[in-house]
Design a protein around this motif. Sequence first.
Motif: not given
Length: 123
Positions: A76-83, A85-89, A108-111
Amino acid sequence: MESKSTFKITSWDQTVYDEAEPQLGRAVVGKVYSGVVEGTSTAELTMCQPSDGSAGYVGTERFVGAVDGRSGTFVIQHGAIMSAAGEQFWGHIVPGSGTGELAGISGTARLEHELITLDYDLG
């Protein structure tokens, strides 16, 4: 087919490779999965941690175990941005990375927060 399973982080080995602002680091992370997704994994993450409390990471993770009773491995290749304004996974199963009874797996794989949502097709 979509499934949700839980995971626990069993190890976290983090190092900083650039201390300038924003700080950049890496971590090798071990996990144990329970539920429809059952097994273990090792992930390598690269992270950005600005001093304002925001953060982002990208990772590559090899899963070893079973999905819906079919055993094998996949990546799996995954990521996230947190601020503020909220989170995106986001995340994807790497095409062609499945082995054993998981050969041909895609999707898809959302962790997030010790939960994986795997939306997959076993062909």
